[in-house]
Design a protein around this motif. Structure first.
Motif, PDB file in Angstrom:
ATOM      1  N   SER A 120       5.074   7.932   1.498  1.00 34.00           N
ATOM      2  CA  SER A 120       5.969   8.796   0.735  1.00 34.00           C
ATOM      3  C   SER A 120       6.210  10.128   1.428  1.00 34.00           C
ATOM      4  O   SER A 120       7.199  10.805   1.167  1.00 34.00           O
ATOM      5  CB  SER A 120       5.397   9.036  -0.664  1.00 34.00           C
ATOM      6  OG  SER A 120       4.159   9.730  -0.585  1.00 34.00           O
ATOM      7  N   GLY A 121       5.275  10.548   2.284  1.00 33.11           N
ATOM      8  CA  GLY A 121       5.404  11.807   2.993  1.00 33.11           C
ATOM      9  C   GLY A 121       4.937  13.019   2.215  1.00 33.11           C
ATOM     10  O   GLY A 121       4.983  14.146   2.710  1.00 33.11           O
ATOM     11  N   ALA A 122       4.477  12.788   0.990  1.00 39.81           N
ATOM     12  CA  ALA A 122       3.997  13.891   0.145  1.00 39.81           C
ATOM     13  C   ALA A 122       3.143  13.305  -0.958  1.00 39.81           C
ATOM     14  O   ALA A 122       3.223  12.103  -1.258  1.00 39.81           O
ATOM     15  CB  ALA A 122       5.163  14.682  -0.444  1.00 39.81           C
ATOM     16  N   ASN A 123       2.336  14.135  -1.583  1.00 37.38           N
ATOM     17  CA  ASN A 123       1.547  13.676  -2.720  1.00 37.38           C
ATOM     18  C   ASN A 123       2.434  13.713  -3.957  1.00 37.38           C
ATOM     19  O   ASN A 123       2.501  14.714  -4.666  1.00 37.38           O
ATOM     20  CB  ASN A 123       0.309  14.563  -2.908  1.00 37.38           C
ATOM     21  CG  ASN A 123      -0.629  13.989  -3.952  1.00 37.38           C
ATOM     22  OD1 ASN A 123      -0.382  12.936  -4.534  1.00 37.38           O
ATOM     23  ND2 ASN A 123      -1.726  14.696  -4.190  1.00 37.38           N
ATOM     24  N   ILE A 124       3.131  12.624  -4.194  1.00 42.92           N
ATOM     25  CA  ILE A 124       4.129  12.575  -5.266  1.00 42.92           C
ATOM     26  C   ILE A 124       3.536  12.153  -6.599  1.00 42.92           C
ATOM     27  O   ILE A 124       4.234  12.120  -7.605  1.00 42.92           O
ATOM     28  CB  ILE A 124       5.302  11.658  -4.895  1.00 42.92           C
ATOM     29  CG1 ILE A 124       4.821  10.223  -4.658  1.00 42.92           C
ATOM     30  CG2 ILE A 124       6.029  12.198  -3.667  1.00 42.92           C
ATOM     31  CD1 ILE A 124       5.953   9.236  -4.396  1.00 42.92           C
TER      32      ILE A 124
ATOM     33  N   LEU B  63       0.859  -1.181   0.000  1.00 44.72           N
ATOM     34  CA  LEU B  63       0.000   0.000   0.000  1.00 44.72           C
ATOM     35  C   LEU B  63       0.897   1.234   0.000  1.00 44.72           C
ATOM     36  O   LEU B  63       1.794   1.351   0.832  1.00 44.72           O
ATOM     37  CB  LEU B  63      -0.884   0.023   1.243  1.00 44.72           C
ATOM     38  CG  LEU B  63      -1.934  -1.087   1.378  1.00 44.72           C
ATOM     39  CD1 LEU B  63      -2.614  -0.991   2.737  1.00 44.72           C
ATOM     40  CD2 LEU B  63      -2.958  -1.006   0.264  1.00 44.72           C
ATOM     41  N   VAL B  64       0.644   2.141  -0.912  1.00 40.56           N
ATOM     42  CA  VAL B  64       1.420   3.379  -0.982  1.00 40.56           C
ATOM     43  C   VAL B  64       0.541   4.522  -0.494  1.00 40.56           C
ATOM     44  O   VAL B  64      -0.521   4.790  -1.062  1.00 40.56           O
ATOM     45  CB  VAL B  64       1.916   3.659  -2.408  1.00 40.56           C
ATOM     46  CG1 VAL B  64       2.716   4.951  -2.441  1.00 40.56           C
ATOM     47  CG2 VAL B  64       2.782   2.504  -2.899  1.00 40.56           C
ATOM     48  N   ASP B  65       0.976   5.171   0.559  1.00 39.50           N
ATOM     49  CA  ASP B  65       0.259   6.302   1.160  1.00 39.50           C
ATOM     50  C   ASP B  65       0.933   7.591   0.705  1.00 39.50           C
ATOM     51  O   ASP B  65       2.026   7.919   1.140  1.00 39.50           O
ATOM     52  CB  ASP B  65       0.297   6.178   2.682  1.00 39.50           C
ATOM     53  CG  ASP B  65      -0.429   7.322   3.384  1.00 39.50           C
ATOM     54  OD1 ASP B  65      -1.038   8.161   2.688  1.00 39.50           O
ATOM     55  OD2 ASP B  65      -0.378   7.371   4.621  1.00 39.50           O
ATOM     56  N   ASN B  66       0.252   8.322  -0.190  1.00 37.20           N
ATOM     57  CA  ASN B  66       0.791   9.578  -0.710  1.00 37.20           C
ATOM     58  C   ASN B  66       0.279  10.792   0.063  1.00 37.20           C
ATOM     59  O   ASN B  66       0.399  11.919  -0.416  1.00 37.20           O
ATOM     60  CB  ASN B  66       0.427   9.741  -2.188  1.00 37.20           C
ATOM     61  CG  ASN B  66       1.474   9.143  -3.112  1.00 37.20           C
ATOM     62  OD1 ASN B  66       2.529   8.706  -2.675  1.00 37.20           O
ATOM     63  ND2 ASN B  66       1.175   9.119  -4.401  1.00 37.20           N
ATOM     64  N   SER B  67      -0.292  10.572   1.234  1.00 35.65           N
ATOM     65  CA  SER B  67      -0.800  11.696   2.022  1.00 35.65           C
ATOM     66  C   SER B  67       0.354  12.531   2.561  1.00 35.65           C
ATOM     67  O   SER B  67       1.354  11.977   3.030  1.00 35.65           O
ATOM     68  CB  SER B  67      -1.638  11.193   3.196  1.00 35.65           C
ATOM     69  OG  SER B  67      -2.720  10.414   2.745  1.00 35.65           O
ATOM     70  N   PRO B  68       0.250  13.875   2.510  1.00 36.13           N
ATOM     71  CA  PRO B  68       1.314  14.720   3.082  1.00 36.13           C
ATOM     72  C   PRO B  68       1.482  14.511   4.574  1.00 36.13           C
ATOM     73  O   PRO B  68       2.568  14.693   5.122  1.00 36.13           O
ATOM     74  CB  PRO B  68       0.834  16.140   2.770  1.00 36.13           C
ATOM     75  CG  PRO B  68      -0.110  15.994   1.622  1.00 36.13           C
ATOM     76  CD  PRO B  68      -0.777  14.668   1.830  1.00 36.13           C
ATOM     77  N   GLU B  69       0.389  14.132   5.257  1.00 39.19           N
ATOM     78  CA  GLU B  69       0.444  13.851   6.689  1.00 39.19           C
ATOM     79  C   GLU B  69       0.128  12.376   6.909  1.00 39.19           C
ATOM     80  O   GLU B  69      -0.456  11.717   6.049  1.00 39.19           O
ATOM     81  CB  GLU B  69      -0.560  14.727   7.434  1.00 39.19           C
ATOM     82  CG  GLU B  69      -0.319  16.228   7.256  1.00 39.19           C
ATOM     83  CD  GLU B  69      -1.389  17.071   7.913  1.00 39.19           C
ATOM     84  OE1 GLU B  69      -2.357  16.474   8.432  1.00 39.19           O
ATOM     85  OE2 GLU B  69      -1.269  18.302   7.897  1.00 39.19           O
ATOM     86  N   VAL B  70       0.508  11.869   8.060  1.00 35.83           N
ATOM     87  CA  VAL B  70       0.252  10.461   8.370  1.00 35.83           C
ATOM     88  C   VAL B  70      -1.253  10.227   8.399  1.00 35.83           C
ATOM     89  O   VAL B  70      -1.989  10.911   9.126  1.00 35.83           O
ATOM     90  CB  VAL B  70       0.876  10.062   9.718  1.00 35.83           C
ATOM     91  CG1 VAL B  70       0.506   8.627  10.069  1.00 35.83           C
ATOM     92  CG2 VAL B  70       2.383  10.233   9.658  1.00 35.83           C
ATOM     93  N   SER B  71      -1.722   9.285   7.602  1.00 33.73           N
ATOM     94  CA  SER B  71      -3.153   9.000   7.527  1.00 33.73           C
ATOM     95  C   SER B  71      -3.479   7.758   8.346  1.00 33.73           C
ATOM     96  O   SER B  71      -2.588   7.047   8.823  1.00 33.73           O
ATOM     97  CB  SER B  71      -3.568   8.801   6.069  1.00 33.73           C
ATOM     98  OG  SER B  71      -2.813   7.756   5.474  1.00 33.73           O
ATOM     99  N   ASN B  72      -4.761   7.514   8.496  1.00 35.56           N
ATOM    100  CA  ASN B  72      -5.221   6.425   9.359  1.00 35.56           C
ATOM    101  C   ASN B  72      -5.418   5.136   8.573  1.00 35.56           C
ATOM    102  O   ASN B  72      -6.504   4.551   8.557  1.00 35.56           O
ATOM    103  CB  ASN B  72      -6.528   6.823  10.055  1.00 35.56           C
ATOM    104  CG  ASN B  72      -6.348   8.002  10.973  1.00 35.56           C
ATOM    105  OD1 ASN B  72      -5.359   8.087  11.688  1.00 35.56           O
ATOM    106  ND2 ASN B  72      -7.308   8.919  10.942  1.00 35.56           N
TER     107      ASN B  72
END
Length: 256
Positions: free
Chosen positions: A45-49, A22-31
């Motif tokens: 990723s720490g950002a919407n890349i 699973l790749v989380d592109n959310s700028p903030e830590v999501s749930n």
């Protein structure tokens, strides 16, 4: 987050030992839910890349696999779908990419087998939708006069559900990260089709909510920018390869 849980469960029901990324592109830590097994890896990723860049992170984690499936989370499908597609790929070493039959939740077909786009197709759909001229072009572009009932090769298969041969992903270099969103799937499909078969497989069906049709002004601007990047890369009006591939595809699909 129920959608993510459902997406993971569907893969696990298909293959008990599948490796899920699973790749989380959310700028903030999501749930994102916590999964109690080692099958599921979450990459933040720490950002919407962007769509393609995010999937390239997943590609980097799947180098030991024979196949890699690119799956949207808004899909519903039975446990037989992925095994059938991998069995097909096992039997066809010339195939680099396969896409199943994709329908809306109501069962109507999504016309996701396409020609390589011409600027008139893309910008006509965006700014002159509903005109007879655009509708005629769109019918040809999406093969709306074809029954979507047989195995055929197309140069553009949708990124909502792709099963890829992992060695082919490495060969072509994955998604082009210049495309933030829009244009990345046609570009990857086109590059694979240059060297390998890209096949529509109608014998299994998935259901796709296709929410990307909504999104308003900002999404439309993003689409214009990224598809302009696609045409800058491959050619706008003059694209001899596109013309040759599209002519072959039309003949191939409607050949009796």
């Amino acid at each position: 987050m129920d959608e993510i849980g459902r997406a993971v469960a569907q893969v696990q029901e298909s293959f008990a030992d599948a490796s899920i990324i699973l790749v989380d592109n959310s700028p903030e830590v999501s749930n994102i839910p916590i999964f109690n097994n080692n099958q599921v890896k979450v990459i933040r990723s720490g950002a919407n890349i962007g769509y393609g860049s995010g999937h390239n992170l997943a590609f980097a984690e799947s180098q030991e696999s024979d196949y890699h499936a690119v799956l949207n989370t808004d899909l519903t499908y039975g446990s037989q779908v992925l095994p059938a597609l991998l069995k097909f790929m096992d039997a066809r070493p010339d195939v680099g990419l396969v896409m199943p039959r994709v329908c809306y939740p109501d069962g109507s077909i999504q016309h996701l087998c396409r020609l390589l786009p011409h600027p008139l197709d893309v910008f006509g759909r965006g700014f002159m939708a509903g005109t007879r001229w655009v509708e005629r072009r769109n019918d040809a572009y999406e093969f709306r006069d074809w029954d979507y009932a047989s195995e055929k090769e197309f140069p553009f298969l949708s990124g909502c559900f792709m099963v890829l041969r992992r060695s082919v992903v490495a060969e072509v270099g994955g998604f082009d990260e210049r495309f933030f969103m829009y244009g990345e799937d046609v570009d990857l499909s086109r590059r694979i089709n240059r060297r390998h078969r890209t096949i529509f497989f109608p014998h299994v069906t998935v259901y796709h909510e296709y929410r990307s049709q909504s999104g308003g002004f900002r999404r439309k601007i993003s689409k214009i920018i990224n598809l302009s990047r696609y045409f800058n890369k491959w050619g706008w009006i003059k694209d001899r390869e596109r013309d040759q591939v599209n002519t072959w595809t039309i003949d191939h699909v409607f050949k009796k």
